[in-house]
Design a protein around this motif. Sequence first.
Motif, mmCIF file in Angstrom:
data_model
loop_
_atom_site.group_PDB
_atom_site.id
_atom_site.type_symbol
_atom_site.label_atom_id
_atom_site.label_comp_id
_atom_site.label_asym_id
_atom_site.label_seq_id
_atom_site.Cartn_x
_atom_site.Cartn_y
_atom_site.Cartn_z
ATOM 1 N N LEU A 4 2.335 -7.242 -7.569
ATOM 2 C CA LEU A 4 1.889 -6.349 -6.500
ATOM 3 C C LEU A 4 0.936 -5.292 -7.045
ATOM 4 C CD1 LEU A 4 5.163 -5.861 -4.432
ATOM 5 C CD2 LEU A 4 3.229 -7.345 -3.936
ATOM 6 N N HIS B 222 0.073 2.226 -0.047
ATOM 7 C CA HIS B 222 0.520 1.031 -0.756
ATOM 8 C C HIS B 222 1.355 1.401 -1.975
ATOM 9 C CE1 HIS B 222 -1.308 -2.976 0.460
ATOM 10 N NE2 HIS B 222 -1.569 -2.170 1.468
ATOM 11 N N THR C 164 4.879 2.658 -1.052
ATOM 12 C CA THR C 164 5.800 1.638 -0.521
ATOM 13 C C THR C 164 5.947 0.456 -1.469
ATOM 14 O OG1 THR C 164 3.968 0.589 0.698
ATOM 15 C CG2 THR C 164 5.253 2.278 1.864
ATOM 16 N N GLN D 4 9.464 -1.081 -1.451
ATOM 17 C CA GLN D 4 9.721 -1.805 -0.198
ATOM 18 C C GLN D 4 8.945 -3.126 -0.166
ATOM 19 O OE1 GLN D 4 9.137 1.466 -0.629
ATOM 20 N NE2 GLN D 4 9.528 2.628 1.274
ATOM 21 N N ARG D 5 7.705 -3.090 -0.633
ATOM 22 C CA ARG D 5 6.920 -4.323 -0.657
ATOM 23 C C ARG D 5 7.491 -5.330 -1.654
ATOM 24 N NH1 ARG D 5 1.537 -3.837 -2.324
ATOM 25 N NH2 ARG D 5 1.864 -1.814 -3.306
ATOM 26 N N ARG D 6 7.986 -4.787 -2.758
ATOM 27 C CA ARG D 6 8.588 -5.672 -3.748
ATOM 28 C C ARG D 6 9.848 -6.336 -3.177
ATOM 29 N NH1 ARG D 6 8.865 -2.253 -7.808
ATOM 30 N NH2 ARG D 6 6.882 -2.902 -8.727
#
Length: 412
Positions: free
Chosen positions: A362, A388, A391, A394-396
Amino acid sequence: MSLKSSNSRRARLVWAIRSVELDESSWRLRVGGEGVEIEQKPMELLLALLHRNGEVVTKEELLDLVWPGVTVVASSLPTAIAKLRRALGDDASIVETVPRLGYRIAAGCEINCAELGDRPLIGLIAGDEVPGAPGWRLENVLARGEADDVWLARSDARAARVFKFAETPGRLRQLKREARVGRVLAGIPDAASRFVLPIAQAFDRVPAWLAFPDAGIDLGQWFVRHGAALDRAARIALVGQAARAVAAAHAVGVLHLDLKPANLLVTDTAGGPPHVRLIDFGSSALLDLPRAPDLALTETAEPDGPSPAGTPLYRAPELIGEGTPSVASDIYALGLLLFHLVVGDLHRPLAPGWEALVDDPLLRADIARACALDPGDRFGSADALAGHLATLEQRREAARRAAEEARATERA
Protein backbone atom coordinates in the motif's frame (compact mmCIF):
# COMPACT_ATOMS: atom_id res chain seq x y z
CA MET A 1 15.47 27.22 13.42
CA SER A 2 16.84 26.65 9.95
CA LEU A 3 15.70 28.90 7.14
CA LYS A 4 18.15 28.02 4.42
CA SER A 5 17.54 30.09 1.35
CA SER A 6 20.63 29.91 -0.79
CA ASN A 7 23.04 27.60 -2.51
CA SER A 8 26.79 27.67 -2.97
CA ARG A 9 26.90 29.54 -6.28
CA ARG A 10 29.19 32.56 -6.31
CA ALA A 11 28.03 34.51 -9.31
CA ARG A 12 25.95 37.57 -10.12
CA LEU A 13 23.65 38.69 -12.92
CA VAL A 14 24.59 41.73 -14.97
CA TRP A 15 21.86 43.10 -17.25
CA ALA A 16 22.87 45.02 -20.39
CA ILE A 17 20.50 46.92 -22.64
CA ARG A 18 21.82 49.52 -25.11
CA SER A 19 24.26 51.61 -23.06
CA VAL A 20 22.60 50.66 -19.77
CA GLU A 21 24.25 48.12 -17.47
CA LEU A 22 22.74 47.00 -14.19
CA ASP A 23 24.72 44.86 -11.73
CA GLU A 24 22.31 43.17 -9.32
CA SER A 25 24.99 42.23 -6.80
CA SER A 26 26.01 45.81 -6.08
CA TRP A 27 22.82 47.76 -6.92
CA ARG A 28 24.91 49.71 -9.42
CA LEU A 29 23.48 51.30 -12.55
CA ARG A 30 25.81 52.47 -15.31
CA VAL A 31 24.70 54.43 -18.36
CA GLY A 32 27.18 55.02 -21.14
CA GLY A 33 29.91 53.57 -18.92
CA GLU A 34 29.30 56.08 -16.12
CA GLY A 35 27.85 55.28 -12.71
CA VAL A 36 24.39 56.78 -12.11
CA GLU A 37 22.77 57.50 -8.75
CA ILE A 38 19.28 56.03 -8.54
CA GLU A 39 16.79 55.64 -5.70
CA GLN A 40 15.70 52.22 -4.52
CA LYS A 41 12.13 52.23 -5.86
CA PRO A 42 13.10 53.22 -9.44
CA MET A 43 15.84 50.57 -9.28
CA GLU A 44 13.32 47.93 -8.21
CA LEU A 45 10.99 48.97 -11.03
CA LEU A 46 13.80 48.56 -13.55
CA LEU A 47 14.57 45.07 -12.20
CA ALA A 48 10.90 44.11 -12.27
CA LEU A 49 10.68 45.12 -15.92
CA LEU A 50 13.98 43.44 -16.84
CA HIS A 51 12.90 40.16 -15.29
CA ARG A 52 9.86 40.28 -17.58
CA ASN A 53 11.82 41.61 -20.55
CA GLY A 54 9.62 42.10 -23.61
CA GLU A 55 6.37 41.57 -21.68
CA VAL A 56 3.92 44.20 -20.60
CA VAL A 57 3.94 44.43 -16.81
CA THR A 58 0.70 45.92 -15.55
CA LYS A 59 0.57 48.82 -13.14
CA GLU A 60 -1.08 46.56 -10.57
CA GLU A 61 1.74 44.02 -10.86
CA LEU A 62 4.40 46.69 -10.45
CA LEU A 63 2.66 48.14 -7.40
CA ASP A 64 2.45 44.66 -5.90
CA LEU A 65 6.12 43.94 -6.62
CA VAL A 66 7.64 47.22 -5.50
CA TRP A 67 5.17 48.33 -2.81
CA PRO A 68 3.85 44.98 -1.52
CA GLY A 69 1.07 45.31 1.01
CA VAL A 70 1.35 49.10 1.03
CA THR A 71 -1.36 51.53 -0.05
CA VAL A 72 0.32 54.27 -2.06
CA VAL A 73 -0.95 57.43 -3.67
CA ALA A 74 -1.84 57.29 -7.36
CA SER A 75 1.25 59.29 -8.33
CA SER A 76 3.78 56.92 -6.71
CA LEU A 77 4.25 54.67 -9.74
CA PRO A 78 4.44 57.39 -12.43
CA THR A 79 6.76 59.42 -10.19
CA ALA A 80 9.12 56.46 -9.78
CA ILE A 81 8.98 55.76 -13.53
CA ALA A 82 9.88 59.39 -14.22
CA LYS A 83 12.87 59.15 -11.86
CA LEU A 84 13.95 55.94 -13.58
CA ARG A 85 13.79 57.57 -17.00
CA ARG A 86 15.79 60.56 -15.77
CA ALA A 87 18.46 58.18 -14.48
CA LEU A 88 18.57 56.39 -17.86
CA GLY A 89 19.17 59.67 -19.70
CA ASP A 90 19.38 59.23 -23.48
CA ASP A 91 18.24 55.62 -23.12
CA ALA A 92 15.04 56.51 -21.25
CA SER A 93 13.01 55.25 -24.20
CA ILE A 94 13.79 51.65 -23.26
CA VAL A 95 11.07 51.99 -20.61
CA GLU A 96 7.95 52.18 -22.73
CA THR A 97 4.47 53.11 -21.53
CA VAL A 98 1.74 50.83 -22.86
CA PRO A 99 -1.47 52.90 -22.67
CA ARG A 100 -4.11 51.58 -20.26
CA LEU A 101 -1.97 48.53 -19.44
CA GLY A 102 1.40 49.30 -17.90
CA TYR A 103 5.06 49.37 -18.93
CA ARG A 104 7.63 47.22 -20.70
CA ILE A 105 11.26 47.14 -21.75
CA ALA A 106 11.25 48.07 -25.43
CA ALA A 107 14.70 46.85 -26.46
CA GLY A 108 16.70 43.65 -26.52
CA CYS A 109 18.42 42.69 -23.29
CA GLU A 110 21.53 40.62 -22.57
CA ILE A 111 22.05 38.78 -19.29
CA ASN A 112 25.61 37.99 -18.27
CA CYS A 113 26.85 35.98 -15.33
CA ALA A 114 29.98 37.22 -13.58
CA GLU A 115 31.93 35.66 -10.76
CA LEU A 116 31.84 37.32 -7.37
CA GLY A 117 34.97 35.81 -5.88
CA ASP A 118 35.19 34.62 -2.28
CA ARG A 119 34.11 37.75 -0.41
CA PRO A 120 30.58 37.46 1.02
CA LEU A 121 28.46 40.39 -0.04
CA ILE A 122 26.78 40.91 3.30
CA GLY A 123 29.47 41.81 5.80
CA LEU A 124 27.60 40.86 8.98
CA ILE A 125 29.38 39.31 11.95
CA ALA A 126 28.24 37.92 15.27
CA GLY A 127 27.58 40.68 17.79
CA ASP A 128 26.48 43.25 15.20
CA GLU A 129 23.19 45.02 15.80
CA VAL A 130 20.60 44.09 13.21
CA PRO A 131 20.42 47.05 10.79
CA GLY A 132 17.11 48.78 11.31
CA ALA A 133 16.17 46.68 14.36
CA PRO A 134 17.51 48.39 17.50
CA GLY A 135 18.00 46.06 20.43
CA TRP A 136 18.52 42.95 18.30
CA ARG A 137 22.02 41.51 17.91
CA LEU A 138 23.27 38.76 15.64
CA GLU A 139 24.24 35.57 17.47
CA ASN A 140 25.16 32.96 14.86
CA VAL A 141 24.73 32.41 11.15
CA LEU A 142 22.30 29.68 10.07
CA ALA A 143 22.88 29.83 6.33
CA ARG A 144 25.11 31.91 4.06
CA GLY A 145 24.88 32.54 0.36
CA GLU A 146 26.36 34.83 -2.25
CA ALA A 147 23.78 37.56 -1.74
CA ASP A 148 21.85 36.65 1.37
CA ASP A 149 22.49 35.50 4.93
CA VAL A 150 20.24 33.89 7.53
CA TRP A 151 21.05 34.64 11.16
CA LEU A 152 19.74 33.85 14.61
CA ALA A 153 19.51 37.07 16.62
CA ARG A 154 18.56 37.88 20.21
CA SER A 155 17.02 40.96 21.73
CA ASP A 156 18.18 42.71 24.87
CA ALA A 157 15.54 40.62 26.66
CA ARG A 158 17.07 37.41 25.18
CA ALA A 159 14.12 36.71 22.93
CA ALA A 160 15.16 34.98 19.70
CA ARG A 161 14.32 35.69 16.05
CA VAL A 162 15.63 34.51 12.73
CA PHE A 163 16.57 37.26 10.25
CA LYS A 164 16.84 36.56 6.54
CA PHE A 165 18.91 39.27 4.84
CA ALA A 166 19.18 40.25 1.18
CA GLU A 167 21.57 42.65 -0.53
CA THR A 168 20.63 42.43 -4.21
CA PRO A 169 17.43 43.49 -6.00
CA GLY A 170 16.70 39.91 -7.02
CA ARG A 171 16.99 38.68 -3.44
CA LEU A 172 14.91 41.60 -2.21
CA ARG A 173 12.15 40.63 -4.61
CA GLN A 174 12.32 37.14 -3.20
CA LEU A 175 11.91 38.43 0.35
CA LYS A 176 8.99 40.56 -0.77
CA ARG A 177 7.37 37.54 -2.37
CA GLU A 178 7.76 35.62 0.88
CA ALA A 179 6.29 38.49 2.87
CA ARG A 180 3.36 38.78 0.50
CA VAL A 181 2.66 35.05 0.63
CA GLY A 182 2.95 35.21 4.40
CA ARG A 183 0.09 37.71 4.54
CA VAL A 184 -2.06 35.37 2.46
CA LEU A 185 -1.30 32.39 4.68
CA ALA A 186 -1.85 34.40 7.87
CA GLY A 187 -5.52 34.57 6.96
CA ILE A 188 -5.93 30.82 7.50
CA PRO A 189 -7.55 30.21 10.93
CA ASP A 190 -4.92 27.67 12.04
CA ALA A 191 -1.99 29.31 10.26
CA ALA A 192 0.25 29.31 13.33
CA SER A 193 0.02 25.52 13.60
CA ARG A 194 0.76 24.97 9.89
CA PHE A 195 3.41 27.56 9.00
CA VAL A 196 6.22 29.70 10.37
CA LEU A 197 5.42 33.14 8.96
CA PRO A 198 7.26 36.49 8.90
CA ILE A 199 6.72 38.77 11.87
CA ALA A 200 8.70 41.87 10.83
CA GLN A 201 10.39 43.32 7.78
CA ALA A 202 12.65 46.12 6.57
CA PHE A 203 12.67 46.54 2.80
CA ASP A 204 13.78 50.18 2.71
CA ARG A 205 17.46 49.56 3.41
CA VAL A 206 20.48 47.55 2.30
CA PRO A 207 20.69 44.86 3.46
CA ALA A 208 16.96 44.34 3.54
CA TRP A 209 15.58 41.71 5.90
CA LEU A 210 12.60 39.59 6.82
CA ALA A 211 12.27 38.29 10.40
CA PHE A 212 10.69 35.07 11.68
CA PRO A 213 10.13 33.54 15.09
CA ASP A 214 12.72 31.01 16.18
CA ALA A 215 10.57 27.90 15.90
CA GLY A 216 12.55 24.67 16.02
CA ILE A 217 14.99 22.83 13.78
CA ASP A 218 14.49 21.54 10.28
CA LEU A 219 13.38 18.00 9.58
CA GLY A 220 16.75 17.00 8.17
CA GLN A 221 18.60 17.92 11.37
CA TRP A 222 15.82 16.57 13.57
CA PHE A 223 15.75 13.23 11.75
CA VAL A 224 19.48 12.73 12.22
CA ARG A 225 18.95 13.06 15.98
CA HIS A 226 15.64 11.25 16.43
CA GLY A 227 14.88 9.29 13.26
CA ALA A 228 16.27 5.98 14.49
CA ALA A 229 13.80 6.00 17.40
CA LEU A 230 10.75 6.54 15.18
CA ASP A 231 8.65 3.63 14.06
CA ARG A 232 7.15 3.61 10.59
CA ALA A 233 3.78 4.93 11.73
CA ALA A 234 5.41 7.96 13.37
CA ARG A 235 7.42 8.70 10.24
CA ILE A 236 4.33 8.50 8.07
CA ALA A 237 2.53 10.82 10.50
CA LEU A 238 5.20 13.48 9.91
CA VAL A 239 4.47 13.38 6.18
CA GLY A 240 0.76 13.55 6.93
CA GLN A 241 1.26 16.76 8.91
CA ALA A 242 3.33 18.25 6.10
CA ALA A 243 0.67 17.29 3.55
CA ARG A 244 -2.08 18.95 5.60
CA ALA A 245 -0.02 22.16 5.79
CA VAL A 246 0.59 22.08 2.05
CA ALA A 247 -3.13 21.49 1.45
CA ALA A 248 -3.97 24.54 3.57
CA ALA A 249 -1.61 26.66 1.48
CA HIS A 250 -3.08 25.31 -1.76
CA ALA A 251 -6.57 26.18 -0.55
CA VAL A 252 -5.69 29.89 -0.62
CA GLY A 253 -3.80 29.71 -3.91
CA VAL A 254 -0.21 29.27 -2.71
CA LEU A 255 2.16 26.71 -4.23
CA HIS A 256 5.31 26.15 -2.19
CA LEU A 257 7.52 24.71 -4.98
CA ASP A 258 10.50 23.99 -2.74
CA LEU A 259 9.27 21.29 -0.37
CA LYS A 260 12.16 19.40 1.25
CA PRO A 261 13.29 18.44 4.77
CA ALA A 262 15.13 21.77 5.23
CA ASN A 263 11.83 23.62 4.74
CA LEU A 264 9.92 21.68 7.39
CA LEU A 265 10.49 22.74 10.99
CA VAL A 266 9.96 20.20 13.76
CA THR A 267 9.08 21.08 17.34
CA ASP A 268 9.06 18.43 20.04
CA THR A 269 5.98 18.50 22.26
CA ALA A 270 5.82 17.32 25.86
CA GLY A 271 4.27 13.89 25.93
CA GLY A 272 3.02 14.16 22.35
CA PRO A 273 4.17 13.55 18.79
CA PRO A 274 6.57 15.99 17.12
CA HIS A 275 4.88 18.92 15.40
CA VAL A 276 5.71 19.86 11.79
CA ARG A 277 5.33 23.31 10.23
CA LEU A 278 6.15 24.59 6.76
CA ILE A 279 8.65 27.41 6.13
CA ASP A 280 10.42 29.30 3.34
CA PHE A 281 8.00 30.45 0.66
CA GLY A 282 10.73 32.28 -1.24
CA SER A 283 10.21 30.10 -4.33
CA SER A 284 6.42 30.02 -4.11
CA ALA A 285 3.80 30.95 -6.67
CA LEU A 286 0.40 32.58 -6.21
CA LEU A 287 -2.49 31.19 -8.19
CA ASP A 288 -5.58 33.03 -9.37
CA LEU A 289 -8.19 31.53 -7.05
CA PRO A 290 -11.49 33.03 -5.84
CA ARG A 291 -10.18 33.09 -2.25
CA ALA A 292 -7.18 35.20 -3.27
CA PRO A 293 -8.69 37.63 -5.82
CA ASP A 294 -6.19 40.39 -5.16
CA LEU A 295 -3.17 38.13 -5.54
CA ALA A 296 -3.70 36.73 -9.01
CA LEU A 297 -0.07 37.05 -10.05
CA THR A 298 1.56 33.70 -10.65
CA GLU A 299 5.18 34.52 -9.86
CA THR A 300 7.94 31.99 -9.38
CA ALA A 301 11.50 32.53 -8.25
CA GLU A 302 13.75 34.97 -10.04
CA PRO A 303 16.51 33.69 -12.34
CA ASP A 304 19.08 34.35 -9.65
CA GLY A 305 17.00 32.83 -6.87
CA PRO A 306 18.32 30.03 -4.71
CA SER A 307 15.97 27.35 -6.01
CA PRO A 308 14.30 28.54 -9.21
CA ALA A 309 11.98 25.56 -9.52
CA GLY A 310 12.65 23.77 -6.28
CA THR A 311 15.64 21.84 -4.96
CA PRO A 312 16.78 19.41 -7.69
CA LEU A 313 16.24 16.19 -5.71
CA TYR A 314 12.64 17.18 -4.91
CA ARG A 315 11.86 18.90 -8.20
CA ALA A 316 8.86 17.46 -10.05
CA PRO A 317 9.74 16.15 -13.54
CA GLU A 318 7.53 18.72 -15.28
CA LEU A 319 9.58 21.55 -13.72
CA ILE A 320 12.92 20.36 -15.05
CA GLY A 321 12.14 21.96 -18.42
CA GLU A 322 9.65 24.73 -19.02
CA GLY A 323 6.68 23.04 -17.39
CA THR A 324 4.03 24.97 -15.50
CA PRO A 325 4.05 24.49 -11.72
CA SER A 326 0.85 23.20 -10.17
CA VAL A 327 -0.57 21.56 -7.08
CA ALA A 328 0.75 18.29 -8.49
CA SER A 329 4.33 19.65 -8.32
CA ASP A 330 4.12 19.94 -4.53
CA ILE A 331 2.46 16.52 -4.29
CA TYR A 332 5.45 14.99 -6.09
CA ALA A 333 7.78 16.43 -3.44
CA LEU A 334 5.54 15.09 -0.66
CA GLY A 335 5.66 11.64 -2.25
CA LEU A 336 9.44 11.73 -2.34
CA LEU A 337 9.51 12.87 1.29
CA LEU A 338 7.28 9.89 2.15
CA PHE A 339 9.72 7.55 0.40
CA HIS A 340 12.69 9.05 2.22
CA LEU A 341 11.13 8.78 5.66
CA VAL A 342 9.89 5.23 5.06
CA VAL A 343 13.34 4.00 4.00
CA GLY A 344 15.13 6.18 6.56
CA ASP A 345 17.39 7.97 4.07
CA LEU A 346 16.66 11.62 3.24
CA HIS A 347 19.12 11.69 0.33
CA ARG A 348 18.25 8.57 -1.64
CA PRO A 349 16.94 9.29 -5.16
CA LEU A 350 13.79 7.59 -6.41
CA ALA A 351 15.80 5.45 -8.80
CA PRO A 352 14.60 2.36 -10.69
CA GLY A 353 14.17 -0.52 -8.27
CA TRP A 354 13.17 1.68 -5.35
CA GLU A 355 10.12 -0.52 -4.78
CA ALA A 356 12.33 -3.23 -3.30
CA LEU A 357 13.10 -0.90 -0.38
CA VAL A 358 9.42 -0.57 0.65
CA ASP A 359 7.90 -3.84 1.88
CA ASP A 360 4.34 -2.53 2.28
CA PRO A 361 2.40 -2.76 -1.03
CA LEU A 362 0.00 0.00 0.00
CA LEU A 363 2.85 2.38 0.78
CA ARG A 364 4.52 1.45 -2.48
CA ALA A 365 1.31 2.32 -4.30
CA ASP A 366 0.96 5.64 -2.44
CA ILE A 367 4.57 6.65 -3.22
CA ALA A 368 4.24 5.60 -6.86
CA ARG A 369 1.02 7.59 -7.25
CA ALA A 370 2.36 10.73 -5.56
CA CYS A 371 5.55 10.58 -7.64
CA ALA A 372 3.95 9.60 -10.95
CA LEU A 373 5.74 10.98 -14.00
CA ASP A 374 2.48 12.42 -15.38
CA PRO A 375 1.10 15.10 -13.01
CA GLY A 376 -2.41 13.99 -13.91
CA ASP A 377 -1.75 10.54 -12.42
CA ARG A 378 -0.82 11.90 -8.99
CA PHE A 379 -3.15 12.43 -6.05
CA GLY A 380 -5.67 15.14 -6.85
CA SER A 381 -4.76 17.10 -3.72
CA ALA A 382 -2.37 17.10 -0.80
CA ASP A 383 -5.39 16.43 1.43
CA ALA A 384 -6.09 13.27 -0.55
CA LEU A 385 -2.53 12.06 0.05
CA ALA A 386 -2.82 12.90 3.77
CA GLY A 387 -6.12 11.02 3.91
CA HIS A 388 -4.57 7.93 2.36
CA LEU A 389 -1.76 7.99 4.89
CA ALA A 390 -4.15 8.50 7.81
CA THR A 391 -6.24 5.48 6.78
CA LEU A 392 -3.32 3.18 6.04
CA GLU A 393 -4.25 0.68 8.76
CA GLN A 394 -7.90 0.60 7.67
CA ARG A 395 -6.86 0.09 4.06
CA ARG A 396 -4.47 -2.63 5.10
CA GLU A 397 -7.24 -4.40 7.03
CA ALA A 398 -9.63 -4.04 4.09
CA ALA A 399 -7.01 -5.55 1.79
CA ARG A 400 -6.51 -8.45 4.21
CA ARG A 401 -10.26 -9.17 4.33
CA ALA A 402 -10.52 -8.96 0.55
CA ALA A 403 -7.66 -11.46 0.19
CA GLU A 404 -9.32 -13.85 2.64
CA GLU A 405 -12.61 -13.60 0.79
CA ALA A 406 -10.88 -14.26 -2.49
CA ARG A 407 -9.19 -17.38 -1.06
CA ALA A 408 -12.50 -18.56 0.37
CA THR A 409 -14.14 -18.13 -3.03
CA GLU A 410 -11.37 -20.12 -4.68
CA ARG A 411 -11.77 -22.99 -2.20
CA ALA A 412 -15.52 -23.07 -2.80
